[in-house]
Design a protein around this motif. Structure first.
Motif, mmCIF file in Angstrom:
data_model
loop_
_atom_site.group_PDB
_atom_site.id
_atom_site.type_symbol
_atom_site.label_atom_id
_atom_site.label_comp_id
_atom_site.label_asym_id
_atom_site.label_seq_id
_atom_site.Cartn_x
_atom_site.Cartn_y
_atom_site.Cartn_z
ATOM 1 N N PHE A 78 0.860 -1.307 -0.071
ATOM 2 C CA PHE A 78 0.212 0.039 -0.111
ATOM 3 C C PHE A 78 0.680 1.207 0.107
ATOM 4 N N ARG A 79 0.575 2.006 -0.866
ATOM 5 C CA ARG A 79 1.137 3.333 -1.026
ATOM 6 C C ARG A 79 0.635 4.483 -1.300
ATOM 7 N N TYR A 80 0.453 5.581 -0.834
ATOM 8 C CA TYR A 80 -0.556 6.492 -1.209
ATOM 9 C C TYR A 80 0.498 7.602 -2.163
ATOM 10 N N GLU A 81 0.069 7.208 -3.357
ATOM 11 C CA GLU A 81 0.654 7.428 -4.450
ATOM 12 C C GLU A 81 -0.355 8.222 -5.601
ATOM 13 N N ARG A 82 0.109 8.861 -6.377
ATOM 14 C CA ARG A 82 -0.890 9.461 -7.458
ATOM 15 C C ARG A 82 -1.155 8.361 -8.524
ATOM 16 N N LYS B 33 -1.705 4.775 -14.895
ATOM 17 C CA LYS B 33 -1.665 3.712 -15.419
ATOM 18 C C LYS B 33 -0.363 2.732 -14.764
ATOM 19 N N GLY B 34 -0.606 1.566 -14.198
ATOM 20 C CA GLY B 34 0.664 0.939 -13.774
ATOM 21 C C GLY B 34 0.968 1.500 -12.333
ATOM 22 N N ARG B 35 0.081 2.333 -11.670
ATOM 23 C CA ARG B 35 0.528 2.838 -10.558
ATOM 24 C C ARG B 35 -0.808 2.816 -9.776
ATOM 25 N N PHE B 36 -0.724 2.209 -8.468
ATOM 26 C CA PHE B 36 -1.814 2.066 -7.739
ATOM 27 C C PHE B 36 -1.662 2.534 -6.349
ATOM 28 N N ARG B 37 -2.788 2.654 -5.590
ATOM 29 C CA ARG B 37 -2.394 2.789 -3.973
ATOM 30 C C ARG B 37 -2.387 1.337 -3.316
ATOM 31 N N GLN B 38 -3.058 0.276 -3.608
ATOM 32 C CA GLN B 38 -2.877 -1.203 -3.392
ATOM 33 C C GLN B 38 -2.696 -1.859 -4.665
ATOM 34 N N PHE B 39 -1.120 -2.480 -4.458
ATOM 35 C CA PHE B 39 -0.730 -3.108 -5.774
ATOM 36 C C PHE B 39 -0.007 -4.489 -5.207
ATOM 37 N N MET B 40 -0.025 -5.118 -6.325
ATOM 38 C CA MET B 40 0.628 -6.644 -5.981
ATOM 39 C C MET B 40 2.100 -6.541 -6.362
ATOM 40 N N GLN B 41 3.123 -7.199 -5.165
ATOM 41 C CA GLN B 41 4.244 -7.559 -5.767
ATOM 42 C C GLN B 41 4.545 -8.913 -5.569
ATOM 43 N N PHE B 42 5.568 -9.563 -6.294
ATOM 44 C CA PHE B 42 6.006 -10.720 -5.735
ATOM 45 C C PHE B 42 7.684 -10.191 -5.710
ATOM 46 N N VAL C 87 19.503 5.059 -8.129
ATOM 47 C CA VAL C 87 19.779 4.870 -6.502
ATOM 48 C C VAL C 87 18.594 4.030 -5.782
ATOM 49 N N ARG C 88 17.583 3.787 -6.532
ATOM 50 C CA ARG C 88 16.375 3.122 -5.888
ATOM 51 C C ARG C 88 15.750 3.897 -4.946
ATOM 52 N N GLY C 89 14.592 3.485 -4.409
ATOM 53 C CA GLY C 89 13.706 4.112 -3.639
ATOM 54 C C GLY C 89 13.844 4.212 -2.283
ATOM 55 N N ASN D 73 7.714 2.363 -16.575
ATOM 56 C CA ASN D 73 8.435 1.329 -17.322
ATOM 57 C C ASN D 73 9.313 0.429 -16.501
ATOM 58 N N VAL D 74 9.273 0.871 -15.109
ATOM 59 C CA VAL D 74 10.230 -0.127 -14.582
ATOM 60 C C VAL D 74 9.219 -1.365 -13.929
ATOM 61 N N LEU D 75 9.515 -2.523 -14.436
ATOM 62 C CA LEU D 75 8.794 -3.485 -13.944
ATOM 63 C C LEU D 75 9.230 -4.111 -12.537
ATOM 64 N N GLY D 76 10.530 -3.984 -12.245
ATOM 65 C CA GLY D 76 10.968 -4.606 -11.076
ATOM 66 C C GLY D 76 12.324 -3.957 -10.607
ATOM 67 N N GLY D 77 12.683 -4.135 -9.123
ATOM 68 C CA GLY D 77 14.034 -3.697 -9.047
ATOM 69 C C GLY D 77 14.392 -3.992 -7.474
ATOM 70 N N PHE E 226 8.962 -7.304 -8.048
ATOM 71 C CA PHE E 226 8.294 -6.983 -9.299
ATOM 72 C C PHE E 226 6.688 -6.435 -9.211
ATOM 73 N N GLY E 227 6.110 -5.503 -9.965
ATOM 74 C CA GLY E 227 4.819 -5.287 -9.742
ATOM 75 C C GLY E 227 3.940 -6.024 -10.630
ATOM 76 N N MET E 228 2.983 -6.710 -10.161
ATOM 77 C CA MET E 228 2.419 -7.649 -10.868
ATOM 78 C C MET E 228 1.538 -7.169 -11.842
ATOM 79 N N GLU E 229 0.662 -5.744 -11.557
ATOM 80 C CA GLU E 229 0.018 -5.074 -12.429
ATOM 81 C C GLU E 229 0.758 -4.558 -13.765
ATOM 82 N N ARG E 230 2.010 -4.212 -13.547
ATOM 83 C CA ARG E 230 2.888 -3.594 -14.542
ATOM 84 C C ARG E 230 3.243 -4.922 -15.623
ATOM 85 N N LEU E 231 3.318 -6.149 -14.918
ATOM 86 C CA LEU E 231 3.987 -7.310 -15.722
ATOM 87 C C LEU E 231 2.729 -7.609 -16.344
HETATM 88 P P1 AMP Z 1 9.883 -0.694 -5.550
HETATM 89 O O1 AMP Z 1 9.412 -1.372 -4.480
HETATM 90 O O2 AMP Z 1 9.275 0.786 -5.507
HETATM 91 O O3 AMP Z 1 11.191 -0.922 -5.880
HETATM 92 O O4 AMP Z 1 9.040 -1.347 -6.670
HETATM 93 C C1 AMP Z 1 9.311 -2.670 -7.311
HETATM 94 C C2 AMP Z 1 8.146 -2.489 -8.328
HETATM 95 O O5 AMP Z 1 6.806 -2.672 -7.774
HETATM 96 C C3 AMP Z 1 8.003 -1.581 -9.568
HETATM 97 O O6 AMP Z 1 8.856 -1.677 -10.294
HETATM 98 C C4 AMP Z 1 6.673 -1.512 -9.889
HETATM 99 O O7 AMP Z 1 6.550 -2.721 -10.831
HETATM 100 C C5 AMP Z 1 5.988 -2.033 -8.703
HETATM 101 N N1 AMP Z 1 5.136 -0.886 -7.988
HETATM 102 C C6 AMP Z 1 6.121 0.004 -6.945
HETATM 103 N N2 AMP Z 1 4.975 0.921 -6.590
HETATM 104 C C7 AMP Z 1 3.744 0.471 -7.310
HETATM 105 C C8 AMP Z 1 2.461 1.266 -7.389
HETATM 106 N N3 AMP Z 1 2.112 2.251 -6.787
HETATM 107 N N4 AMP Z 1 1.494 0.515 -8.139
HETATM 108 C C9 AMP Z 1 1.848 -0.348 -8.882
HETATM 109 N N5 AMP Z 1 3.143 -0.962 -8.914
HETATM 110 C C10 AMP Z 1 4.073 -0.735 -8.178
#
Ligand code: AMP
Length: 423
Positions: free
Chosen positions: A110-114, A117-126, A255-257, A279-283, A306-311
């Motif tokens: 969960f992140r309170y972001e704007r 497309k490909g950016r959500f406030r609840q999103f799935m990661q693996f 530098v990563r977030g 365009n960043v799928l993962g990091g 990796f973000g699953m929505e973006r993938l």
């Molecule tokens: P991070 O944890 O910020 O390094 O993000 C790793 C990956 O998670 C990113 O490359 C995106 O694919 C995905 N991700 C991060 N933040 C979001 C978000 N707010 N909505 C959707 N995917 C996200």
């Protein structure tokens, strides 16, 4: 009052869930190939797991969902996977069992972001975490795995970007150099970056507002400030990647977030039309101090997410379909409601044999049931008409070959099972 979904969230409807399940299944198999085991940690953690005194990233300072529970505990919805996994690793003393713990996770953050497309406030990661060793070879293997995520999914046009921030000594020297570099430009930097200059000048390189600022573009390169240890470390990582033929580019501004990273950091970028800034799928990257900071022993780790929505968007854009689109094995059709108990006994027996079977509960006529079976892409139709019931038979139609046969009721389950499994 609103009954609409919360901004930045989405529903996964039944027509979409198969794509999610297929992606999840794919990555679970991949992670298991590399001997990673799944860990499941809570969505809520004590706020201090994320809000640590030396963490100045936007993600933690501006984007977390923080609240107090009814007993006054300060809690945070996890914005990322690593800190919670490390907390659990320490609390459950997973470090005691082995020199290296290879863990993976799948779940929402969960992140309170704007939202966009490909950016959500609840999103799935693996993601994965390899905890307990500071070998450059594990960094190489982790990057091999990150690359495999993309390659095994059949995605093309993907770039692996690598940088090294170095150890504490290197980071300290680099911070000093960045401070000296940005100081004369302070008044032209955005207000956030002016504060970052004092707290952590590295964060300026990550600023969304100042990313094209002349001083950002001409900032010193971290490779020039690496200690002998760190230089050797990244060289080993890179030469190993060369050996195993993983393509990568060096990215000195990467530098990563999050502030806990040290040594190797990397991102996987997709060059896909219409993706824009997302365009960043993962990091991921290495973290040498996080385990100790959260109260554990002094040991390093490395991970990625990796973000699953973006993938899923990337898979769609590149026309990759992971879904096994086969429908039901059998659809049972009846003519009279009074035959429902017989039909249910039949579907029950078939399901007990592991077959995917359904029938109609809405009193549809024969034609409508046929239509429904087509929609369900059923391989076989099992028809229980009046004559069939009377003679203890079932009409079995193979919908592919369009052939039909009458099979005695007492052997029909065995027959269908044979047909399906020998397809
Ligand atoms: P991070 O944890 O910020 O390094 O993000 C790793 C990956 O998670 C990113 O490359 C995106 O694919 C995905 N991700 C991060 N933040 C979001 C978000 N707010 N909505 C959707 N995917 C996200």
């Amino acid at each position: 009052m609103s009954y609409a979904k919360v901004k930045g969230t989405y529903d996964v409807l039944p027509s979409e869930t198969k794509k999610w399940q297929a992606l999840e299944k794919h990555i679970r198999l991949l992670f298991e190939k590399y001997n990673y085991q799944e860990i499941r940690t809570p969505l809520i953690e004590h706020s201090e797991v994320f809000h640590r005194s030396n963490e100045h990233s936007d993600m933690v300072t501006k984007e977390t969902y923080n609240f107090t529970d009814r007993s006054g505990r300060a809690l945070t919805l996890r914005p990322e996977g690593t800190a919670g996994v490390v907390r659990s690793f320490i609390e459950n003393k997973l470090y005691a069992s082995q020199a290296l713990e290879k863990l993976y996770y799948v779940g929402p953050n969960f992140r309170y972001e704007r939202p966009q497309k490909g950016r959500f406030r609840q999103f799935m990661q693996f993601g994965i975490e390899a905890l307990g060793t500071s070998s450059p070879y594990i960094d190489a293997e982790v990057i091999m795995l990150a690359y495999d995520v993309i390659k095994s999914l059949g995605l093309k046009g993907v770039k692996v970007k690598i940088n090294s921030l170095g150890n504490n000594e290197s980071k300290h020297n680099y911070y000093q150099a960045l401070k000296a570099h940005f100081e004369p430009h302070k008044s032209t930097l955005c207000s956030d970056c002016q504060a970052r200059l004092e707290k952590n000048p590295l964060r300026i390189l990550d600023c969304k507002i100042d990313k094209n600022h002349e001083a950002v573009l001409s900032a010193p390169n971290p490779f020039d400030f690496l200690s002998a240890y760190s230089e050797n470390y990244i060289k080993t990582v890179l030469s190993t990647l060369n050996e195993v033929k993983i393509p990568y580019v060096l990215a000195p501004k990467l530098v990563r977030g999050l502030d806990y990273y040290s040594e190797t950091v990397f991102e996987i970028e997709a060059d896909i039309d219409g993706f824009g800034a997302q365009n960043v799928l993962g990091g991921g990257g290495r973290y040498e101090s996080l385990v100790a900071e959260l109260g554990g022993p002094s040991m390093g780790g490395i991970g990625f997410a990796f973000g699953m929505e973006r993938l899923l968007l990337a898979l769609e854009a590149e026309d990759v379909d992971l879904v096994d689109d086969s429908g039901l094995d059998a659809y049972v059709i009846i003519f009279n409601q009074s035959d429902m108990p017989d039909a249910l006994v039949l579907v029950h027996e078939l399901r007990n044999e592991g077959l995917r079977v359904d029938l109609d509960f809405t009193e549809k006529n024969f034609k409508a049931q046929l239509k429904q079976s087509l929609k369900e892409k059923s391989m076989y139709l099992l028809i229980l008409g009046e004559n069939e019931i009377k003679n203890h038979m079932v009409t079995v139609k193979n919908t592919k070959t369009e052939t039909q046969e009458l099979i005695p009721r007492r052997i029909v389950v065995r027959k269908i099972k044979e047909y399906v499994y020998h397809e």
